[in-house]
Design a protein around this motif. Sequence first.
Motif, PDB file in Angstrom:
ATOM      1  N   GLN A 145       3.019  -1.205   2.374  1.00  0.00           N
ATOM      2  CA  GLN A 145       2.044  -1.930   1.490  1.00  0.00           C
ATOM      3  C   GLN A 145       0.461  -0.924   2.395  1.00  0.00           C
ATOM      4  N   ARG A 188      -3.394  -1.605   2.552  1.00  0.00           N
ATOM      5  CA  ARG A 188      -4.689  -2.639   1.885  1.00  0.00           C
ATOM      6  C   ARG A 188      -5.558  -2.285   1.405  1.00  0.00           C
ATOM      7  N   SER A 189      -5.835  -3.947   0.806  1.00  0.00           N
ATOM      8  CA  SER A 189      -6.334  -3.811  -1.110  1.00  0.00           C
ATOM      9  C   SER A 189      -7.564  -4.480  -1.293  1.00  0.00           C
ATOM     10  N   SER A 226      -8.508  -5.532  -3.958  1.00  0.00           N
ATOM     11  CA  SER A 226      -7.939  -6.646  -5.639  1.00  0.00           C
ATOM     12  C   SER A 226      -6.327  -5.680  -5.770  1.00  0.00           C
ATOM     13  N   ARG A 243      -2.028  -2.309  -2.790  1.00  0.00           N
ATOM     14  CA  ARG A 243      -1.390  -1.195  -3.026  1.00  0.00           C
ATOM     15  C   ARG A 243      -0.206  -0.860  -1.891  1.00  0.00           C
ATOM     16  N   TRP A 303      -1.026   1.844  -7.043  1.00  0.00           N
ATOM     17  CA  TRP A 303      -1.696   0.953  -7.169  1.00  0.00           C
ATOM     18  C   TRP A 303      -2.035  -0.047  -8.492  1.00  0.00           C
ATOM     19  N   LYS A 325      -2.757  -3.205 -10.834  1.00  0.00           N
ATOM     20  CA  LYS A 325      -3.333  -4.821 -11.072  1.00  0.00           C
ATOM     21  C   LYS A 325      -2.843  -4.850 -12.687  1.00  0.00           C
TER      22      LYS A 325
END
Length: 97
Positions: free
Chosen positions: A52, A54-55, A57, A60, A69, A71
């Motif tokens: 995993q 950083r994202s 939103s 990611r 990624w 969503k």
Amino acid sequence: MSAALIIMTMLAGGGPLNDIVYTCEGTVPLLAQFQDSAVQLIIGKRTMVLPQARSGSGARFSDGKVLFWIKGQEAVFDSGDGVARSCRVTDPLSGRG
């Protein structure tokens, strides 16, 4: 168990709840198996584990080359070739995204 058999099982509605099949542009179905802080992707005979990342939103996952990624029901997959492919969760009942 082969990747094809796993995908067929997922399309038939079987498998753990943390396993999701995605249909992506220009690729065979992609099976995402979610773990604590990583995702294992199975695409055809290829398997990779992405940590995993950083994202702002969504969720990611990336190893610095390959990117997945998510969503909602949609995702972006880049196999490391610089091409971002749009993906959608495959409806296990109809076999379509």
